[in-house]
Design a protein around this motif. Structure first.
Motif, PDB file in Angstrom:
ATOM      1  N   SER A  41     -12.208  38.234   3.849  1.00 56.43           N
ATOM      2  CA  SER A  41     -11.242  38.039   4.937  1.00 56.43           C
ATOM      3  C   SER A  41      -9.913  37.468   4.462  1.00 56.43           C
ATOM      4  O   SER A  41      -8.897  37.620   5.140  1.00 56.43           O
ATOM      5  N   ILE A  42      -9.896  36.791   3.306  1.00 60.28           N
ATOM      6  CA  ILE A  42      -8.627  36.293   2.762  1.00 60.28           C
ATOM      7  C   ILE A  42      -7.767  37.477   2.320  1.00 60.28           C
ATOM      8  O   ILE A  42      -6.564  37.525   2.577  1.00 60.28           O
ATOM      9  N   HIS A  88      -8.014  29.975   5.042  1.00 60.46           N
ATOM     10  CA  HIS A  88      -7.501  31.339   5.075  1.00 60.46           C
ATOM     11  C   HIS A  88      -5.974  31.196   5.069  1.00 60.46           C
ATOM     12  O   HIS A  88      -5.388  30.797   6.071  1.00 60.46           O
TER      13      HIS A  88
END
Length: 231
Positions: free
Chosen positions: A48-49, A206
């Motif tokens: 997701s980063i 994030h």
């Protein structure tokens, strides 16, 4: 001089292809016999980063998107960042890694979810050694398919103290792995913490827009020499 065209059908209903990256393996085969002028394809594999979670919706501020925008039309770009993606999943050499094999250059950024949650079904976090072994499996498979590999360090995150030690060991191991495989390293971790190996995350676990900008600057410093991209 003989001039030819290499036309790739893409899109819905295409009998071959379906997306431009499908052409890469055929272009590599043709290049062994003919001189081709091609635009390199770059794919970013990660979680997701890499996907861009942490930046505003539709902002196009995540670090690899900023990178792609600067590259312009000279390169094609695909973000294969997937929420909760793990190196242990991608290393199974299934459809996700197959997608990356159609490209010329692959940037691998896995490890956070391996450290936090571990391999699917095992019920325990993965060790640094396991994380490096999965990176080796991915990188070797990509290299065997003719893809140039860039191995990224694992970004800092909200790790426990034990997890932070695994993170530090894994990042050292990934750098050694890249050297052994003849791959290059993108040290994204060092750009997202306040000091080396501290493991803090001042831009969020994030990275926000500012963190992604700084991460991109690190990428640019690593891969631009004398004003030219060395990808």
């Amino acid at each position: 001089m003989n001039i030819g065209a290499f036309i790739i059908p893409t899109g819905i209903g295409a009998s071959i292809g379906g997306f431009a990256g499908d052409a890469s393996k055929w272009a590599r085969k043709l290049s062994k016999k003919y001189n081709l002028i091609v635009n390199p394809n770059v794919v970013f594999l990660g979680d997701s980063i890499t996907q861009g979670l942490g930046t505003p919706i539709n902002s196009y501020f995540h670090w690899n998107a900023v990178f792609a925008n600067l590259l312009g039309d000279a390169y094609a770009y695909w973000n294969l960042g997937l929420g909760f993606g793990r190196g242990s999943d991608c290393a199974t050499d299934g459809s996700w890694l197959y997608k990356a094999k159609q490209y010329d250059i692959a940037v691998i950024t896995y490890g956070v979810n391996d450290i936090k949650s571990g391999e699917y079904g095992k019920g325990k976090p993965s060790s640094a050694g396991e994380i490096v072994s999965w990176a080796e499996a991915m990188a070797t498979s990509l290299q065997n398919a003719g893809v140039e590999v860039i191995i990224s360090t694992i970004p800092p995150f909200s790790y426990s103290e034990r997890e932070r030690w695994e993170w530090r060991c894994a990042n050292l191991g990934l750098k050694l792995l890249a050297k052994r495989l003849g791959a290059r390293v993108y040290d994204i971790a060092s750009s997202l913490e306040s000091e080396p190996y501290k493991g803090d995350y001042p831009y969020g676990d994030h990275p926000n827009g500012e963190g992604c900008r700084i991460a991109f600057e690190k990428f640019k410093q690593t891969f631009i020499i004398d004003g030219k991209w060395t990808l």
